[in-house]
Design a protein around this motif. Sequence first.
Motif, PDB file in Angstrom:
ATOM      1  N   GLY A  78      17.369  20.233 -36.033  1.00 32.71           N
ATOM      2  CA  GLY A  78      18.789  19.970 -35.811  1.00 32.71           C
ATOM      3  C   GLY A  78      19.526  21.076 -35.098  1.00 32.71           C
ATOM      4  O   GLY A  78      20.761  21.142 -35.161  1.00 32.71           O
ATOM      5  N   HIS A  79      18.803  21.945 -34.391  1.00 33.36           N
ATOM      6  CA  HIS A  79      19.422  23.088 -33.724  1.00 33.36           C
ATOM      7  C   HIS A  79      19.827  22.791 -32.289  1.00 33.36           C
ATOM      8  O   HIS A  79      20.247  23.698 -31.564  1.00 33.36           O
ATOM      9  CB  HIS A  79      18.474  24.286 -33.736  1.00 33.36           C
ATOM     10  N   GLY A  80      19.652  21.540 -31.840  1.00 38.52           N
ATOM     11  CA  GLY A  80      20.015  21.179 -30.481  1.00 38.52           C
ATOM     12  C   GLY A  80      18.945  21.487 -29.463  1.00 38.52           C
ATOM     13  O   GLY A  80      19.201  21.440 -28.254  1.00 38.52           O
ATOM     14  N   GLU A  81      17.731  21.802 -29.933  1.00 34.45           N
ATOM     15  CA  GLU A  81      16.627  22.122 -29.036  1.00 34.45           C
ATOM     16  C   GLU A  81      15.317  21.686 -29.690  1.00 34.45           C
ATOM     17  O   GLU A  81      15.308  21.239 -30.840  1.00 34.45           O
ATOM     18  CB  GLU A  81      16.597  23.629 -28.758  1.00 34.45           C
ATOM     19  N   THR A  82      14.228  21.815 -28.937  1.00 34.82           N
ATOM     20  CA  THR A  82      12.918  21.406 -29.454  1.00 34.82           C
ATOM     21  C   THR A  82      11.990  22.612 -29.516  1.00 34.82           C
ATOM     22  O   THR A  82      10.916  22.623 -28.925  1.00 34.82           O
ATOM     23  CB  THR A  82      12.300  20.298 -28.584  1.00 34.82           C
ATOM     24  N   LEU A  83      12.416  23.613 -30.259  1.00 36.11           N
ATOM     25  CA  LEU A  83      11.655  24.838 -30.411  1.00 36.11           C
ATOM     26  C   LEU A  83      11.374  25.109 -31.882  1.00 36.11           C
ATOM     27  O   LEU A  83      12.165  24.757 -32.749  1.00 36.11           O
ATOM     28  CB  LEU A  83      12.430  26.028 -29.824  1.00 36.11           C
ATOM     29  N   ASN A  84      10.236  25.744 -32.152  1.00 40.48           N
ATOM     30  CA  ASN A  84       9.964  26.201 -33.512  1.00 40.48           C
ATOM     31  C   ASN A  84      10.894  27.353 -33.868  1.00 40.48           C
ATOM     32  O   ASN A  84      11.405  28.056 -32.991  1.00 40.48           O
ATOM     33  CB  ASN A  84       8.514  26.665 -33.645  1.00 40.48           C
ATOM     34  N   CYS A  85      11.122  27.542 -35.149  1.00 42.75           N
ATOM     35  CA  CYS A  85      12.010  28.597 -35.623  1.00 42.75           C
ATOM     36  C   CYS A  85      11.332  29.308 -36.790  1.00 42.75           C
ATOM     37  O   CYS A  85      10.964  28.666 -37.779  1.00 42.75           O
ATOM     38  CB  CYS A  85      13.349  28.010 -36.053  1.00 42.75           C
ATOM     39  N   LEU A  86      11.140  30.630 -36.677  1.00 40.95           N
ATOM     40  CA  LEU A  86      10.396  31.378 -37.686  1.00 40.95           C
ATOM     41  C   LEU A  86      11.243  31.810 -38.874  1.00 40.95           C
ATOM     42  O   LEU A  86      10.705  32.231 -39.895  1.00 40.95           O
ATOM     43  CB  LEU A  86       9.753  32.613 -37.052  1.00 40.95           C
ATOM     44  N   HIS A  87      12.560  31.732 -38.731  1.00 43.93           N
ATOM     45  CA  HIS A  87      13.459  32.157 -39.803  1.00 43.93           C
ATOM     46  C   HIS A  87      14.529  31.084 -40.031  1.00 43.93           C
ATOM     47  O   HIS A  87      14.867  30.328 -39.115  1.00 43.93           O
ATOM     48  CB  HIS A  87      14.136  33.482 -39.449  1.00 43.93           C
ATOM     49  N   PRO A  88      15.074  30.992 -41.234  1.00 45.06           N
ATOM     50  CA  PRO A  88      16.140  30.013 -41.505  1.00 45.06           C
ATOM     51  C   PRO A  88      17.310  30.184 -40.543  1.00 45.06           C
ATOM     52  O   PRO A  88      17.773  31.296 -40.297  1.00 45.06           O
ATOM     53  CB  PRO A  88      16.553  30.342 -42.946  1.00 45.06           C
ATOM     54  N   ASN A  89      17.747  29.071 -40.011  1.00 41.12           N
ATOM     55  CA  ASN A  89      18.862  29.069 -39.068  1.00 41.12           C
ATOM     56  C   ASN A  89      19.807  27.935 -39.445  1.00 41.12           C
ATOM     57  O   ASN A  89      19.369  26.815 -39.743  1.00 41.12           O
ATOM     58  CB  ASN A  89      18.351  28.881 -37.642  1.00 41.12           C
ATOM     59  N   SER A  90      21.093  28.203 -39.428  1.00 41.98           N
ATOM     60  CA  SER A  90      22.085  27.204 -39.832  1.00 41.98           C
ATOM     61  C   SER A  90      22.121  26.022 -38.877  1.00 41.98           C
ATOM     62  O   SER A  90      21.988  26.187 -37.658  1.00 41.98           O
ATOM     63  CB  SER A  90      23.465  27.873 -39.891  1.00 41.98           C
ATOM     64  N   VAL A  91      22.307  24.828 -39.438  1.00 46.99           N
ATOM     65  CA  VAL A  91      22.516  23.628 -38.619  1.00 46.99           C
ATOM     66  C   VAL A  91      24.021  23.556 -38.368  1.00 46.99           C
ATOM     67  O   VAL A  91      24.777  22.981 -39.150  1.00 46.99           O
ATOM     68  CB  VAL A  91      21.999  22.368 -39.334  1.00 46.99           C
ATOM     69  N   SER A  92      24.436  24.174 -37.277  1.00 46.17           N
ATOM     70  CA  SER A  92      25.858  24.423 -37.044  1.00 46.17           C
ATOM     71  C   SER A  92      26.683  23.151 -36.875  1.00 46.17           C
ATOM     72  O   SER A  92      27.863  23.122 -37.232  1.00 46.17           O
ATOM     73  CB  SER A  92      26.041  25.313 -35.810  1.00 46.17           C
ATOM     74  N   TYR A 137      16.297  12.810 -31.506  1.00 43.95           N
ATOM     75  CA  TYR A 137      17.566  13.528 -31.381  1.00 43.95           C
ATOM     76  C   TYR A 137      17.382  14.955 -31.883  1.00 43.95           C
ATOM     77  O   TYR A 137      16.790  15.184 -32.929  1.00 43.95           O
ATOM     78  CB  TYR A 137      18.659  12.834 -32.196  1.00 43.95           C
ATOM     79  N   CYS A 138      17.928  15.923 -31.128  1.00 41.90           N
ATOM     80  CA  CYS A 138      17.775  17.338 -31.454  1.00 41.90           C
ATOM     81  C   CYS A 138      18.885  17.864 -32.363  1.00 41.90           C
ATOM     82  O   CYS A 138      18.786  18.987 -32.868  1.00 41.90           O
ATOM     83  CB  CYS A 138      17.752  18.178 -30.178  1.00 41.90           C
ATOM     84  N   SER A 139      19.944  17.085 -32.532  1.00 43.40           N
ATOM     85  CA  SER A 139      21.036  17.439 -33.427  1.00 43.40           C
ATOM     86  C   SER A 139      21.316  16.261 -34.331  1.00 43.40           C
ATOM     87  O   SER A 139      21.101  15.097 -33.931  1.00 43.40           O
ATOM     88  CB  SER A 139      22.301  17.812 -32.641  1.00 43.40           C
ATOM     89  N   PRO A 140      21.793  16.499 -35.551  1.00 43.08           N
ATOM     90  CA  PRO A 140      22.074  15.395 -36.471  1.00 43.08           C
ATOM     91  C   PRO A 140      23.095  14.421 -35.906  1.00 43.08           C
ATOM     92  O   PRO A 140      24.129  14.828 -35.369  1.00 43.08           O
ATOM     93  CB  PRO A 140      22.631  16.107 -37.707  1.00 43.08           C
ATOM     94  N   VAL A 141      22.779  13.127 -36.019  1.00 37.89           N
ATOM     95  CA  VAL A 141      23.650  12.051 -35.558  1.00 37.89           C
ATOM     96  C   VAL A 141      23.962  11.144 -36.744  1.00 37.89           C
ATOM     97  O   VAL A 141      23.064  10.791 -37.515  1.00 37.89           O
ATOM     98  CB  VAL A 141      22.981  11.237 -34.425  1.00 37.89           C
ATOM     99  N   LYS A 142      25.224  10.780 -36.885  1.00 39.89           N
ATOM    100  CA  LYS A 142      25.621   9.910 -37.988  1.00 39.89           C
ATOM    101  C   LYS A 142      25.000   8.522 -37.811  1.00 39.89           C
ATOM    102  O   LYS A 142      25.019   7.956 -36.715  1.00 39.89           O
ATOM    103  CB  LYS A 142      27.143   9.786 -38.052  1.00 39.89           C
TER     104      LYS A 142
END
Length: 391
Positions: A78-92, A137-142
């Motif tokens: 849900g970060h708006g991209e299609t990349l792995n993330c090694l640390h917790p990141n907020s879903v802004s 979808y790369c970001s949460p959608v209602k």
Amino acid sequence: MEEMKTGEEEVWSWGAGTEGQLGTGRTEDEHSPQLLHLPCLSSAAPLSMLACGGAHVVALTSGGRVLTWGRGTSGQLGHGETLNCLHPNSVSSLDRFFITFVSAGWNHSAFISDGGCLFTCGDGSFGQLGHGDYRSYCSPVKVSYFVNKHVDQIACGMRHSLVLLKDCPGNQVYGFGSRKRGQLGIFKDMMKSISIPQVTCGFHDVDVVSIYANGDHSAALSADGHLYTWGRSFSGTSDYMYPQCSPSSLRFTKVAPGWNHALVLTGDGEVFMLGGNHHGVLSDPQKVNPQKHLSDSCETVLEKISGLDGLKVVQIAAGAEHSAIVTENGVIKTWGWGEHGQLGLGNTSDQTYPQPVRFGHEVLTKHTAIKVYCGSGFTYAVRTLCAPPHA
């Protein structure tokens, strides 16, 4: 190891880590529990729950904030991209909402706000996001279908999703995504997947209080403790195309489905298993042979877990092919598939009996509240030190 203070929270992880799902900052498996140093999590309020998917994690704080990490190649973080993330990141994009419930599937994620709105992101190729299409979808959608309804729970499986509505008797359970194995409980011929939520059949006179999904399995519990399962069969027979009520006289409080098995917990703290003829997920070695105990009957057999006599279990969790429990005195025990170290026992061996997990040089016991969560091949534990009785 430093002594914990009352109310302090620790997060541990182990198992498959090649896509960053362990939150260690490394892309490698860990065979023993690793204490995580996550300043972004600790500063965001205590954890309310974790949801572990195929190779990603969704964390929900008590303040309604969501953080994600691990595999992100389908947009499931849900970060708006299609990349792995090694640390917790907020879903802004969810920051303006107070999130109360989260779920993680194989490659998709879901979030519920305190107003009952459902948001989904990630892989939508089977319609499992519920948006009426088969896009990712790369970001949460209602999910617009539920805009005038109050969603209470969401359960994400491998390629499908279930929704439980609040105060909606008769039509409270919905499904969308793949229905190839019957996991949606929807009678529609010639349709392998559904992208718009549809009512799951069989619950018209049932008060459903919780729903569960993993792999191609779906499950639900009623207010009176009855267990319902549908989708891929646990017994090796035909799939269940609509919910089947277990004939057991036991009353259940929790369900934890894996890919080929499921754990169920009774109100008395006893654990039973459905299926499980792979990698030793059953705790009786005589039942590990895949050719044994495949009944011709459509009835799903409950097997009591061996090696737990005299122990009261308070929590259960299941990964793809491994299982974890928490006992009343705060001990985590694991068994099943261990190839990636997901049992936390310091090796990659399978285990046929529940084994205690050691954290550093200690087995967690006194005055410690423990929660355990399983992803497909990894495990998390959240430890909170409680004040002793009469302190």
